[in-house]
Write a protein that holds these residues in place. Sequence first.
Motif, PDB file in Angstrom:
ATOM      1  N   ILE A 137      -1.563  -1.352 -27.499  1.00 51.25           N
ATOM      2  CA  ILE A 137      -1.965  -0.175 -28.276  1.00 51.25           C
ATOM      3  C   ILE A 137      -1.983   1.061 -27.379  1.00 51.25           C
ATOM      4  N   GLY A 138      -2.500   0.924 -26.178  1.00 47.96           N
ATOM      5  CA  GLY A 138      -2.539   2.060 -25.266  1.00 47.96           C
ATOM      6  C   GLY A 138      -1.155   2.569 -24.917  1.00 47.96           C
ATOM      7  N   LEU A 139      -0.231   1.650 -24.626  1.00 44.26           N
ATOM      8  CA  LEU A 139       1.141   2.056 -24.308  1.00 44.26           C
ATOM      9  C   LEU A 139       1.819   2.704 -25.510  1.00 44.26           C
ATOM     10  N   MET A 140       1.578   2.165 -26.701  1.00 43.14           N
ATOM     11  CA  MET A 140       2.185   2.718 -27.913  1.00 43.14           C
ATOM     12  C   MET A 140       1.707   4.148 -28.160  1.00 43.14           C
ATOM     13  N   TRP A 141       0.382   4.361 -28.074  1.00 44.43           N
ATOM     14  CA  TRP A 141      -0.147   5.699 -28.316  1.00 44.43           C
ATOM     15  C   TRP A 141       0.171   6.644 -27.171  1.00 44.43           C
ATOM     16  N   LYS A 142       0.402   6.127 -25.990  1.00 44.83           N
ATOM     17  CA  LYS A 142       0.833   6.981 -24.886  1.00 44.83           C
ATOM     18  C   LYS A 142       2.210   7.561 -25.178  1.00 44.83           C
ATOM     19  N   LEU A 143       3.049   6.773 -25.837  1.00 47.21           N
ATOM     20  CA  LEU A 143       4.355   7.279 -26.264  1.00 47.21           C
ATOM     21  C   LEU A 143       4.211   8.279 -27.403  1.00 47.21           C
ATOM     22  N   VAL A 144       3.261   8.017 -28.311  1.00 47.74           N
ATOM     23  CA  VAL A 144       3.022   8.961 -29.410  1.00 47.74           C
ATOM     24  C   VAL A 144       2.591  10.314 -28.878  1.00 47.74           C
ATOM     25  N   ASP A 165      -4.591  17.361 -21.088  1.00 52.30           N
ATOM     26  CA  ASP A 165      -5.303  18.600 -21.367  1.00 52.30           C
ATOM     27  C   ASP A 165      -6.810  18.348 -21.292  1.00 52.30           C
ATOM     28  N   PHE A 166      -7.535  19.206 -20.585  1.00 45.45           N
ATOM     29  CA  PHE A 166      -8.967  18.998 -20.370  1.00 45.45           C
ATOM     30  C   PHE A 166      -9.763  19.033 -21.672  1.00 45.45           C
ATOM     31  N   SER A 167      -9.326  19.815 -22.637  1.00 44.11           N
ATOM     32  CA  SER A 167     -10.074  19.949 -23.886  1.00 44.11           C
ATOM     33  C   SER A 167      -9.583  18.998 -24.974  1.00 44.11           C
ATOM     34  N   LEU A 168      -8.399  18.427 -24.823  1.00 43.55           N
ATOM     35  CA  LEU A 168      -7.814  17.591 -25.878  1.00 43.55           C
ATOM     36  C   LEU A 168      -7.799  16.107 -25.545  1.00 43.55           C
ATOM     37  N   ALA A 169      -7.976  15.755 -24.276  1.00 40.06           N
ATOM     38  CA  ALA A 169      -7.840  14.351 -23.874  1.00 40.06           C
ATOM     39  C   ALA A 169      -8.880  13.466 -24.555  1.00 40.06           C
ATOM     40  N   LEU A 170     -10.153  13.894 -24.552  1.00 40.34           N
ATOM     41  CA  LEU A 170     -11.204  13.069 -25.156  1.00 40.34           C
ATOM     42  C   LEU A 170     -11.028  12.937 -26.667  1.00 40.34           C
ATOM     43  N   PRO A 171     -10.784  14.027 -27.422  1.00 42.21           N
ATOM     44  CA  PRO A 171     -10.503  13.847 -28.853  1.00 42.21           C
ATOM     45  C   PRO A 171      -9.282  12.973 -29.118  1.00 42.21           C
ATOM     46  N   ALA A 172      -8.277  13.062 -28.243  1.00 42.41           N
ATOM     47  CA  ALA A 172      -7.068  12.261 -28.443  1.00 42.41           C
ATOM     48  C   ALA A 172      -7.360  10.774 -28.321  1.00 42.41           C
ATOM     49  N   ILE A 173      -8.152  10.380 -27.322  1.00 40.47           N
ATOM     50  CA  ILE A 173      -8.441   8.949 -27.183  1.00 40.47           C
ATOM     51  C   ILE A 173      -9.452   8.486 -28.223  1.00 40.47           C
ATOM     52  N   ILE A 174     -10.286   9.402 -28.736  1.00 38.76           N
ATOM     53  CA  ILE A 174     -11.197   9.035 -29.826  1.00 38.76           C
ATOM     54  C   ILE A 174     -10.392   8.641 -31.060  1.00 38.76           C
ATOM     55  N   VAL A 175      -9.316   9.376 -31.344  1.00 43.62           N
ATOM     56  CA  VAL A 175      -8.441   9.028 -32.468  1.00 43.62           C
ATOM     57  C   VAL A 175      -7.867   7.629 -32.280  1.00 43.62           C
ATOM     58  N   VAL A 176      -7.435   7.319 -31.068  1.00 43.10           N
ATOM     59  CA  VAL A 176      -6.891   5.981 -30.790  1.00 43.10           C
ATOM     60  C   VAL A 176      -7.972   4.915 -30.954  1.00 43.10           C
ATOM     61  N   VAL A 236     -21.622  -1.356 -29.620  1.00 42.35           N
ATOM     62  CA  VAL A 236     -21.603  -2.145 -28.383  1.00 42.35           C
ATOM     63  C   VAL A 236     -20.179  -2.287 -27.870  1.00 42.35           C
ATOM     64  N   TRP A 237     -19.237  -2.591 -28.758  1.00 40.29           N
ATOM     65  CA  TRP A 237     -17.836  -2.729 -28.342  1.00 40.29           C
ATOM     66  C   TRP A 237     -17.296  -1.416 -27.790  1.00 40.29           C
ATOM     67  N   ASN A 238     -17.633  -0.311 -28.410  1.00 38.50           N
ATOM     68  CA  ASN A 238     -17.079   0.973 -27.998  1.00 38.50           C
ATOM     69  C   ASN A 238     -17.660   1.456 -26.673  1.00 38.50           C
ATOM     70  N   ILE A 239     -18.964   1.279 -26.474  1.00 35.76           N
ATOM     71  CA  ILE A 239     -19.562   1.739 -25.223  1.00 35.76           C
ATOM     72  C   ILE A 239     -19.060   0.905 -24.046  1.00 35.76           C
ATOM     73  N   ASN A 240     -18.613  -0.324 -24.314  1.00 33.72           N
ATOM     74  CA  ASN A 240     -18.080  -1.192 -23.262  1.00 33.72           C
ATOM     75  C   ASN A 240     -16.557  -1.131 -23.159  1.00 33.72           C
ATOM     76  N   GLN A 241     -15.936  -0.172 -23.817  1.00 33.93           N
ATOM     77  CA  GLN A 241     -14.481  -0.081 -23.827  1.00 33.93           C
ATOM     78  C   GLN A 241     -13.949   0.217 -22.424  1.00 33.93           C
ATOM     79  N   PHE A 242     -12.867  -0.470 -22.061  1.00 34.51           N
ATOM     80  CA  PHE A 242     -12.276  -0.256 -20.738  1.00 34.51           C
ATOM     81  C   PHE A 242     -10.744  -0.226 -20.795  1.00 34.51           C
ATOM     82  N   GLY A 243     -10.152  -1.330 -21.244  1.00 37.57           N
ATOM     83  CA  GLY A 243      -8.702  -1.491 -21.145  1.00 37.57           C
ATOM     84  C   GLY A 243      -7.913  -0.412 -21.858  1.00 37.57           C
ATOM     85  N   LEU A 244      -8.318  -0.079 -23.079  1.00 37.79           N
ATOM     86  CA  LEU A 244      -7.579   0.898 -23.873  1.00 37.79           C
ATOM     87  C   LEU A 244      -7.544   2.255 -23.189  1.00 37.79           C
ATOM     88  N   VAL A 245      -8.703   2.740 -22.755  1.00 42.48           N
ATOM     89  CA  VAL A 245      -8.790   4.062 -22.132  1.00 42.48           C
ATOM     90  C   VAL A 245      -8.153   4.047 -20.750  1.00 42.48           C
TER      91      VAL A 245
END
Length: 304
Positions: A137-144, A165-176, A236-245
């Motif tokens: 999923i991370g590789l796919m959205w990295k291409l997107v 982008d400093f202001s867009l990176a966090l919203p972008a990964i939240i969408v993913v 709990v799953w989201n706060i422990n997220q690692f691989g995707l980000v």
Amino acid sequence: MTATATRPAPPAPRVRRARGGSRRAREMWLLMLPALVPVLLFSVGPLLYGVGLAFTDARATRNRDISFTGLENVYELLGDADFWSSFKIGMIWAISVTLLQFLAALGLALLLNQNLRFRGVARVLAVVPWAMPPVVIGLMWKLVYHPDAGILNSMLGTDVNWLADFSLALPAIIVVGVWTGMPQTTVVLLAGLQGVPKELYEAVEVDGAGRWRRFWNITLPQLRPVIVAITSLDFVWNINQFGLVYVLTAGGPGGQTRLPMLFAYEEAFRYRFFGYASMLGIAFAIVVLAVLGLYLWRQMKEAK
């Protein structure tokens, strides 16, 4: 005529029951042993070792003795600005993704609960992200999000570098994160919707209730236990997220997407501070349990 006194029955059955219960207990533990041993070896054992390591100055250096430092790592953690920055980013990420996941999944579950044409196909397509590994999923959205060849910039006619982008990176990964975790939330909510008695809807329809009133007075109250359970697990799953980000940004740019688990990973395997990284893990676990306990307490209190 003399009455014959009756003697109480011997307590043999009680002895047999006790022996039978003991035997069943031994059989139960024997059957559980193949599953219990891996849990003890690969979960409980490393957990206890990590807790002990948190109170030492363990580092990945050659021929270095490990010394007990007590609460020194705790004091360092409380004064670490990078830790608090990571914690803030992690809470923004976890709360945003959990809330948006729930809202999107609830809408999709309500839609899939209708008598739609090709409803079975739609349900299968809705859970496709659930079957994909986080790395894929991370590789796919990295291409997107690619600034030159990404489909998003092609559709918008822009050349934005979304993940740098400093202001867009966090919203972008939240969408993913929302897209990745929405399927399991949808499945749970859909199961909850199918468990709501139809008689309740029929009763309020007789009173002339519209869709919004049926949803607010019947659907949401009936789904409350399911909502509390799935949103708690999602948090709990989201706060422990690692691989995707890690695949998407590795914590960049400039630490703007460095979640708590990424911060602990860097301290352990980039800077080799194993003792401090172990204390970070304990701190994150305590925070998650405290926030989750408060949330569940409030939800249960409102439910009563």
